[in-house]
Design a protein around this motif. Structure first.
Motif, short mmCIF file in Angstrom:
data_model
loop_
_atom_site.label_atom_id
_atom_site.label_comp_id
_atom_site.label_asym_id
_atom_site.label_seq_id
_atom_site.Cartn_x
_atom_site.Cartn_y
_atom_site.Cartn_z
N LEU A 152 0.83 -1.21 0.00
CA LEU A 152 0.00 0.00 0.00
C LEU A 152 0.86 1.26 0.00
CD1 LEU A 152 -2.72 -1.05 2.63
CD2 LEU A 152 -3.02 -0.90 0.14
N CYS A 153 0.28 2.37 -0.43
CA CYS A 153 1.02 3.64 -0.46
C CYS A 153 1.24 4.17 0.95
CB CYS A 153 0.26 4.66 -1.31
SG CYS A 153 -1.27 5.27 -0.55
N GLU A 154 2.06 5.21 1.04
CA GLU A 154 2.42 5.79 2.34
C GLU A 154 1.20 6.32 3.08
OE1 GLU A 154 5.18 9.47 4.07
OE2 GLU A 154 5.52 8.69 2.04
N ASP A 155 0.30 7.01 2.35
CA ASP A 155 -0.91 7.56 2.99
C ASP A 155 -1.77 6.45 3.56
OD1 ASP A 155 -0.37 10.22 2.63
OD2 ASP A 155 -1.50 10.41 0.76
N CYS A 156 -1.94 5.35 2.82
CA CYS A 156 -2.77 4.24 3.31
C CYS A 156 -2.18 3.63 4.57
CB CYS A 156 -2.91 3.18 2.22
SG CYS A 156 -4.05 3.62 0.90
N ASN A 157 -0.87 3.48 4.61
CA ASN A 157 -0.23 2.91 5.80
C ASN A 157 -0.41 3.81 7.01
OD1 ASN A 157 1.47 0.28 5.54
ND2 ASN A 157 1.74 1.33 3.57
N ARG A 158 -0.36 5.12 6.78
CA ARG A 158 -0.60 6.06 7.89
C ARG A 158 -2.04 5.94 8.39
NH1 ARG A 158 -2.87 10.87 7.40
NH2 ARG A 158 -2.47 10.94 5.14
N ARG A 159 -2.97 5.79 7.45
CA ARG A 159 -4.39 5.74 7.83
C ARG A 159 -4.78 4.45 8.54
NH1 ARG A 159 -5.92 8.03 1.90
NH2 ARG A 159 -5.84 10.27 2.37
N ILE A 160 -4.03 3.38 8.34
CA ILE A 160 -4.34 2.14 9.04
C ILE A 160 -4.34 2.36 10.54
CG2 ILE A 160 -3.50 -0.20 9.58
CD1 ILE A 160 -2.45 -0.35 6.70
N GLY A 161 -3.44 3.21 11.01
CA GLY A 161 -3.34 3.48 12.45
C GLY A 161 -4.22 4.60 12.94
N THR A 162 -4.74 5.43 12.02
CA THR A 162 -5.57 6.57 12.45
C THR A 162 -7.05 6.33 12.19
OG1 THR A 162 -5.14 7.65 10.31
CG2 THR A 162 -3.71 8.26 12.17
N ASN A 163 -7.38 6.06 10.91
CA ASN A 163 -8.77 5.76 10.54
C ASN A 163 -8.75 4.85 9.32
OD1 ASN A 163 -11.46 5.67 9.94
ND2 ASN A 163 -11.78 7.87 9.97
N PRO A 164 -8.76 3.54 9.55
CA PRO A 164 -8.61 2.59 8.43
C PRO A 164 -9.67 2.71 7.35
CG PRO A 164 -9.34 1.48 10.44
CD PRO A 164 -8.93 2.85 10.84
N ILE A 165 -10.86 3.23 7.69
CA ILE A 165 -11.91 3.41 6.68
C ILE A 165 -11.44 4.33 5.57
CG2 ILE A 165 -14.28 4.16 6.28
CD1 ILE A 165 -14.06 1.68 7.97
N ARG A 166 -10.57 5.31 5.91
CA ARG A 166 -10.06 6.25 4.91
C ARG A 166 -9.26 5.57 3.82
NH1 ARG A 166 -12.99 9.16 6.38
NH2 ARG A 166 -13.55 8.89 4.20
N VAL A 167 -8.68 4.39 4.12
CA VAL A 167 -7.90 3.68 3.11
C VAL A 167 -8.76 3.36 1.90
CG1 VAL A 167 -6.58 1.58 2.62
CG2 VAL A 167 -6.34 2.71 4.84
N LEU A 168 -10.04 3.06 2.13
CA LEU A 168 -10.94 2.71 1.03
C LEU A 168 -11.14 3.87 0.06
CD1 LEU A 168 -13.67 0.77 3.06
CD2 LEU A 168 -11.71 -0.18 1.82
N ASP A 169 -10.83 5.08 0.52
CA ASP A 169 -11.03 6.29 -0.29
C ASP A 169 -9.77 6.66 -1.08
OD1 ASP A 169 -12.81 8.39 -1.04
OD2 ASP A 169 -11.67 9.78 0.22
N CYS A 170 -8.73 5.84 -0.98
CA CYS A 170 -7.47 6.14 -1.67
C CYS A 170 -7.68 6.16 -3.18
CB CYS A 170 -6.41 5.11 -1.30
SG CYS A 170 -4.80 5.45 -2.07
N LYS A 171 -7.07 7.14 -3.85
CA LYS A 171 -7.23 7.27 -5.30
C LYS A 171 -6.09 6.59 -6.08
CE LYS A 171 -10.95 9.77 -4.89
NZ LYS A 171 -11.12 9.67 -3.45
N ASN A 172 -5.12 6.03 -5.36
CA ASN A 172 -4.02 5.32 -6.00
C ASN A 172 -4.54 4.05 -6.69
OD1 ASN A 172 -1.81 3.22 -6.08
ND2 ASN A 172 -0.60 4.97 -5.39
N CYS B 248 -3.47 0.73 -5.09
CA CYS B 248 -4.18 0.49 -3.82
C CYS B 248 -5.61 0.04 -4.09
CB CYS B 248 -4.17 1.74 -2.95
SG CYS B 248 -2.53 2.20 -2.33
N GLN B 249 -6.27 0.67 -5.04
CA GLN B 249 -7.65 0.31 -5.36
C GLN B 249 -7.76 -1.13 -5.84
OE1 GLN B 249 -10.74 1.62 -5.00
NE2 GLN B 249 -9.75 3.18 -3.73
N SER B 250 -6.78 -1.59 -6.61
CA SER B 250 -6.82 -2.97 -7.08
C SER B 250 -6.63 -3.94 -5.92
CB SER B 250 -5.75 -3.20 -8.15
OG SER B 250 -4.45 -3.04 -7.61
N LEU B 251 -5.77 -3.57 -4.95
CA LEU B 251 -5.55 -4.42 -3.77
C LEU B 251 -6.78 -4.47 -2.87
CD1 LEU B 251 -1.94 -3.21 -2.86
CD2 LEU B 251 -2.55 -5.49 -3.72
N LEU B 252 -7.57 -3.39 -2.90
CA LEU B 252 -8.73 -3.29 -2.00
C LEU B 252 -9.97 -4.00 -2.55
CD1 LEU B 252 -8.32 0.45 -0.98
CD2 LEU B 252 -7.98 -1.53 0.50
#
Length: 403
Positions: A188-208, A211-215
């Protein structure tokens, strides 16, 4: 020459006419649904958006125009409209009244992001917020209203919907999601990894795209809803089906703001490039309480005006009002009394310089006036005015006092 700042744009000429048409159309429809106008300040305390939009969101983390004012206050230019409306709702103690409240608003918002087509650093939104109604019928009604606005503006759209659950079904889902994200975190990208610890729901909103294919195989909240949330979502889809409103259930649709729960939706268009959202919203039943108000269910939406400017089908403008001109200098001042009288009922354009007949007729076309009213040497001598109706092509000369 001083130019607008990057990401800022003047609204002039055809753009301004289109802007007014969009806002006027949206206001007229909102009024039919029982909404009244509300205005909130552009400048707010930063804490308002940190508490409502969420620390983990890109808006708060990266995009706010934030600064310390001369009084030492931490303030920012509003990046979105809902938080300010809720703050005003609580400030006016409307949360303590039994009456349901519905507001519409429009105005500029500010986010420091990379400017692109339909997305500026100063942009405008039209939005509606409904307070005090917990029924999913209100969610359906709001979606219907947005569809009606776009239909009247001549804009085609696709509707995406999802359910974000509630405080009962969200915690176990988050736990499952964190486990899934942790396993794939190296990819996952850097932003997604940061969000795992803060608000994991935000990872689903990633535009990369990676990341979208992995999700695609991630746990879906819609499959883990509690009984109440599941019942509401099934009711919403049934209402949309019955009304003949096409939609797609997007299980990764979470919106970019932390305050949403239950219903979330976006209206998208494939005519504006990769940034396809033209409107979005959902339910935010806990936000009034988060901002120190009495628990109040609420649902709302916002339309990005710049996002839809190029998509709007503008109606033809009929000729309107009067163009008044003089063919001799001595007649110019006579026009003002006529203009003052006619401006009580219609639009009037007055040409201050005396000109030839052909020049005045070009002025009539530029003003898109229906009537040309001219005073020449003969009319000045006889106390008359020459008038032409540009639609019927009728011409006549009438006494000055009978115009």
């Amino acid at each position: 020459m001083i130019k607008p700042l990057r990401g800022m744009k003047d609204l002039t000429f055809e753009d301004s006419r289109r802007f007014v048409h969009i806002v006027t159309t949206a206001i007229n429809i909102a009024k039919r649904y029982g909404y009244s106008y509300i205005e909130t300040p552009i400048l707010e305390e930063t804490a308002l958006f940190r508490r409502s939009v969420g620390e983990s969101s890109d808006i708060v983390g990266k995009e706010m125009y934030r600064f310390e004012d001369k009084g030492g206050n931490d303030v920012c230019m509003r990046p979105e409209g809902t938080a300010g409306i809720v703050r005003a709702f609580v400030s006016a103690k409307l949360d303590r009244q039994p009456v349901k409240q519905k507001f519409y608003y429009y105005g500029p918002m500010f986010r420091y992001e990379r400017p692109q087509k339909g997305r500026l650093r100063e942009f405008h939104q039209f939005g509606c917020e409904s307070f005090g109604e917990a029924s999913v019928y209100e969610d359906f009604t709001i979606i219907t209203m947005i569809g009606q606005i776009f239909d009247e503006l001549g804009i085609g759209f696709d509707l995406l919907i999802n359910s974000l659950g509630c405080p009962e079904c969200m915690p176990p889902y988050k736990q499952n999601l964190v486990g899934f994200l942790t396993d794939i975190s190296p990819e996952l990208c850097e932003d997604c990894n940061r969000r795992i610890g803060t608000n994991p729901i935000r990872v689903l909103d990633c535009k990369n795209e990676k990341c979208q294919s992995l999700l695609e195989s991630s746990p879906k909240l819609i499959s883990n809803l509690c009984e109440e949330c599941d019942t509401d979502f099934l009711k919403l889809t049934a209402l949309l089906d019955k009304a003949g409103i096409s939609y797609t259930v997007d299980t990764n649709l979470v919106r970019g703001l932390d305050y949403y729960n239950k219903t979330a939706f976006e209206f998208v268009s494939n005519e504006i490039g990769s940034q396809s959202a033209i409107a979005g919203g959902g339910r935010y039943d806990k936000l009034v309480e988060y901002l120190d108000g009495k628990p109040t269910p609420a649902v709302g939406f916002a339309i990005g005006i710049e996002r839809i400017m190029e998509l709007v089908q503008m109606p033809e403008v009929d000729r309107e009002g009067y163009y008044m001109g003089a063919l001799v200098p001595e007649a110019v001042e006579l026009l003002f009394a006529l203009a003052a009288k006619k401006r009580q009922e219609t639009k009037v354009t007055v040409e201050y310089n005396s000109k030839g007949f052909k020049s005045h007729m070009k002025g009539v076309d530029k003003a898109n006036a229906r009537f040309a009213l001219l005073i020449g040497e003969d009319e000045l001598k006889n106390g008359t005015v020459w008038v032409k109706d540009l639609e019927t092509k009728e011409e006549r000369t009438v006494p000055f006092d009978e115009v």
